[in-house]
Design a protein around this motif. Structure first.
Motif, PDB file in Angstrom:
ATOM      1  N   SER A  75      69.677  45.997  17.586  1.00  0.00           N
ATOM      2  CA  SER A  75      71.018  44.662  17.457  1.00  0.00           C
ATOM      3  C   SER A  75      71.152  44.860  18.457  1.00  0.00           C
ATOM      4  O   SER A  75      71.608  43.401  19.009  1.00  0.00           O
ATOM      5  CB  SER A  75      71.484  45.900  16.720  1.00  0.00           C
ATOM      6  OG  SER A  75      70.464  46.451  15.423  1.00  0.00           O
ATOM      7  N   SER A  76      71.736  45.329  19.382  1.00  0.00           N
ATOM      8  CA  SER A  76      72.506  45.013  21.173  1.00  0.00           C
ATOM      9  C   SER A  76      71.624  43.675  21.824  1.00  0.00           C
ATOM     10  O   SER A  76      72.004  42.787  22.214  1.00  0.00           O
ATOM     11  CB  SER A  76      72.771  45.649  22.192  1.00  0.00           C
ATOM     12  OG  SER A  76      73.133  45.485  22.666  1.00  0.00           O
ATOM     13  N   LEU A  77      70.619  43.826  22.064  1.00  0.00           N
ATOM     14  CA  LEU A  77      69.407  42.474  22.745  1.00  0.00           C
ATOM     15  C   LEU A  77      68.871  41.035  22.238  1.00  0.00           C
ATOM     16  O   LEU A  77      69.471  40.425  22.760  1.00  0.00           O
ATOM     17  CB  LEU A  77      68.265  43.124  22.749  1.00  0.00           C
ATOM     18  CG  LEU A  77      67.874  44.129  23.828  1.00  0.00           C
ATOM     19  CD1 LEU A  77      66.179  44.949  23.775  1.00  0.00           C
ATOM     20  CD2 LEU A  77      68.206  44.526  25.051  1.00  0.00           C
ATOM     21  N   VAL A  78      68.920  41.541  20.680  1.00  0.00           N
ATOM     22  CA  VAL A  78      68.864  40.531  19.590  1.00  0.00           C
ATOM     23  C   VAL A  78      70.354  39.396  19.615  1.00  0.00           C
ATOM     24  O   VAL A  78      70.511  38.392  19.959  1.00  0.00           O
ATOM     25  CB  VAL A  78      68.666  40.650  18.197  1.00  0.00           C
ATOM     26  CG1 VAL A  78      68.024  39.143  17.339  1.00  0.00           C
ATOM     27  CG2 VAL A  78      66.628  41.014  18.016  1.00  0.00           C
ATOM     28  N   ALA A  79      71.355  40.469  19.581  1.00  0.00           N
ATOM     29  CA  ALA A  79      73.290  39.914  19.486  1.00  0.00           C
ATOM     30  C   ALA A  79      73.264  39.482  20.921  1.00  0.00           C
ATOM     31  O   ALA A  79      73.719  37.942  21.172  1.00  0.00           O
ATOM     32  CB  ALA A  79      73.948  40.474  19.673  1.00  0.00           C
ATOM     33  N   GLY A  80      72.667  40.205  21.765  1.00  0.00           N
ATOM     34  CA  GLY A  80      72.631  39.537  23.140  1.00  0.00           C
ATOM     35  C   GLY A  80      72.615  38.059  23.994  1.00  0.00           C
ATOM     36  O   GLY A  80      72.621  37.397  24.480  1.00  0.00           O
ATOM     37  N   ARG A  81      70.905  38.450  23.715  1.00  0.00           N
ATOM     38  CA  ARG A  81      70.609  37.311  23.385  1.00  0.00           C
ATOM     39  C   ARG A  81      71.227  36.166  22.740  1.00  0.00           C
ATOM     40  O   ARG A  81      71.068  34.769  23.014  1.00  0.00           O
ATOM     41  CB  ARG A  81      68.848  37.472  22.801  1.00  0.00           C
ATOM     42  CG  ARG A  81      67.925  36.707  23.618  1.00  0.00           C
ATOM     43  CD  ARG A  81      66.380  36.200  23.075  1.00  0.00           C
ATOM     44  NE  ARG A  81      65.818  37.200  24.030  1.00  0.00           N
ATOM     45  CZ  ARG A  81      65.042  36.763  24.833  1.00  0.00           C
ATOM     46  NH1 ARG A  81      65.162  35.937  25.520  1.00  0.00           N
ATOM     47  NH2 ARG A  81      65.049  38.455  25.415  1.00  0.00           N
ATOM     48  N   ILE A  82      71.337  36.453  21.246  1.00  0.00           N
ATOM     49  CA  ILE A  82      72.090  35.035  20.514  1.00  0.00           C
ATOM     50  C   ILE A  82      73.533  34.386  21.491  1.00  0.00           C
ATOM     51  O   ILE A  82      73.948  33.081  21.915  1.00  0.00           O
ATOM     52  CB  ILE A  82      72.306  35.264  18.725  1.00  0.00           C
ATOM     53  CG1 ILE A  82      70.762  35.237  18.916  1.00  0.00           C
ATOM     54  CG2 ILE A  82      73.021  34.511  18.898  1.00  0.00           C
ATOM     55  CD1 ILE A  82      71.587  36.284  17.540  1.00  0.00           C
ATOM     56  N   ARG A  83      73.922  35.772  22.505  1.00  0.00           N
ATOM     57  CA  ARG A  83      75.187  35.317  22.937  1.00  0.00           C
ATOM     58  C   ARG A  83      75.181  34.404  24.478  1.00  0.00           C
ATOM     59  O   ARG A  83      75.955  33.463  23.874  1.00  0.00           O
ATOM     60  CB  ARG A  83      75.927  36.347  23.054  1.00  0.00           C
ATOM     61  CG  ARG A  83      77.306  36.979  21.728  1.00  0.00           C
ATOM     62  CD  ARG A  83      77.257  35.777  20.754  1.00  0.00           C
ATOM     63  NE  ARG A  83      78.414  34.824  21.311  1.00  0.00           N
ATOM     64  CZ  ARG A  83      78.747  33.956  21.410  1.00  0.00           C
ATOM     65  NH1 ARG A  83      78.449  33.280  19.756  1.00  0.00           N
ATOM     66  NH2 ARG A  83      79.753  32.803  21.515  1.00  0.00           N
ATOM     67  N   ARG A  84      74.218  34.492  24.958  1.00  0.00           N
ATOM     68  CA  ARG A  84      74.075  34.140  25.857  1.00  0.00           C
ATOM     69  C   ARG A  84      73.774  32.339  25.864  1.00  0.00           C
ATOM     70  O   ARG A  84      74.189  31.704  26.591  1.00  0.00           O
ATOM     71  CB  ARG A  84      72.732  35.085  26.700  1.00  0.00           C
ATOM     72  CG  ARG A  84      73.360  36.077  27.392  1.00  0.00           C
ATOM     73  CD  ARG A  84      71.916  36.660  28.096  1.00  0.00           C
ATOM     74  NE  ARG A  84      71.334  36.814  27.690  1.00  0.00           N
ATOM     75  CZ  ARG A  84      70.676  37.590  27.073  1.00  0.00           C
ATOM     76  NH1 ARG A  84      71.493  38.832  27.419  1.00  0.00           N
ATOM     77  NH2 ARG A  84      69.240  38.491  26.540  1.00  0.00           N
ATOM     78  N   LEU A  85      72.119  32.421  24.703  1.00  0.00           N
ATOM     79  CA  LEU A  85      71.927  30.636  24.818  1.00  0.00           C
ATOM     80  C   LEU A  85      73.472  30.344  24.389  1.00  0.00           C
ATOM     81  O   LEU A  85      73.197  28.931  24.332  1.00  0.00           O
ATOM     82  CB  LEU A  85      70.778  31.046  23.787  1.00  0.00           C
ATOM     83  CG  LEU A  85      69.676  31.822  24.231  1.00  0.00           C
ATOM     84  CD1 LEU A  85      68.496  32.198  23.331  1.00  0.00           C
ATOM     85  CD2 LEU A  85      69.327  30.216  25.467  1.00  0.00           C
ATOM     86  N   ALA A  86      74.570  30.771  22.941  1.00  0.00           N
ATOM     87  CA  ALA A  86      75.610  29.464  22.626  1.00  0.00           C
ATOM     88  C   ALA A  86      75.894  29.234  23.919  1.00  0.00           C
ATOM     89  O   ALA A  86      76.715  28.553  23.770  1.00  0.00           O
ATOM     90  CB  ALA A  86      75.860  30.894  21.648  1.00  0.00           C
TER      91      ALA A  86
END
Length: 283
Positions: A75-86
């Protein structure tokens, strides 16, 4: 016709008439369940998909979200990837919850700048759970002797075939509280002042209907994806789905009959785990 359209009428006309595009990421299923045969959500399975969605230069990224939860790390890894790219590409992210965004599913929803839900959606379950079984009496009744040899007093931590050790249980509870703090901090950081309260009830594992979740500041509104995106970007907005590309052969690992057998066994286990997660929410 101005000078610019006279010079390059075709390309300019196409550019002016181009429909705004929103990249849609489908985050459906349990999180981090079932290994390489899983149909669920993990960073390994979705990393390339997420990267491609943001690289397509969309007006926004929409998360089609329907998950009962699962692994806090994934959950943390997927959410973190989305936030970094956003943040790197300055692209807004909107989440649209279908049946449920519970536990890790809500963790993913918080990766969005705004969260929308259906009136019948279930959201929340902000907490951490560990569940197992104790088989020591069962094996004793059948004359099975448990033999464990380990180098370290804690190597057999929470062994399901041995009586529960109070010290092990205490240590497990401490670990769960640490994970709960990580989850809680993530929600508070992402939702900020939109949360109407930081009372314990928000973070004790309760779930809420969409209307109550909106009152508490856990979501921003009640709406379906397409009409909401049309309201934001116009009736001509184009929704472009991004999903993993995986053929039949690759799903079974390309290993013939042995891989098919492994896939069947792994698939049955994953399906049972997935069924148990969905069943908690009556789905």
């Amino acid at each position: 016709m101005n000078a610019l359209t006279r010079i390059c009428p075709g390309p300019l006309k196409r550019a002016l008439s181009r429909k705004p595009t929103v990249a849609v990421l489908r985050l459906h299923g349990p999180i981090g369940m079932g290994g390489r045969f899983s149909r669920g959500i993990s960073d390994a399975a979705l990393a390339d998909v997420i990267e491609r969605a943001f690289a397509s230069k969309p007006k926004a990224v929409a998360l089609s979200l329907n998950s009962p939860g699962g692994s806090p790390v994934q959950s943390s890894l997927v959410a973190g990837r989305i936030r970094r790219l956003a943040e790197e590409k300055d692209i807004p992210v909107y989440a649209y919850v279908e049946d449920v965004a519970a536990s890790g599913g809500y963790w993913l929803a918080c990766a969005a700048d705004e969260i929308m839900a259906d009136p019948a959606s279930i959201l929340g379950s902000i907490g951490v759970i560990h569940a197992s079984f104790g088989f020591q009496d069962l094996i004793a009744r059948h004359g099975v002797e448990r033999r464990v040899h380990a180098t370290g007093a804690n190597k057999a931590f929470m062994d399901p075939f041995s009586p529960e050790d109070p010290e092990h249980a205490k240590r497990l509870e401490a670990m769960l509280h640490e994970l709960q703090e990580v989850f809680t901090d993530h929600v508070k950081a992402r939702r900020g002042e939109r949360l109407v309260t930081d009372a314990e009830e928000l973070f004790d594992g309760r779930v809420w209907t969409a209307a109550k979740a909106r009152e508490l500041g856990l979501i921003d509104g009640i709406a379906a994806m397409k009409p909401d995106l049309q309201a934001r970007f116009g009736k001509k907005v184009r929704l472009r789905l991004f999903a993993p590309k995986q053929g039949l052969f690759s799903r079974f690992g390309g290993g013939g009959a042995e891989a098919l057998s492994e896939a069947a066994a792994a698939g049955a286990l994953a399906a049972a785990e997935e069924r148990a997660l969905w069943a908690r929410w009556g789905l």
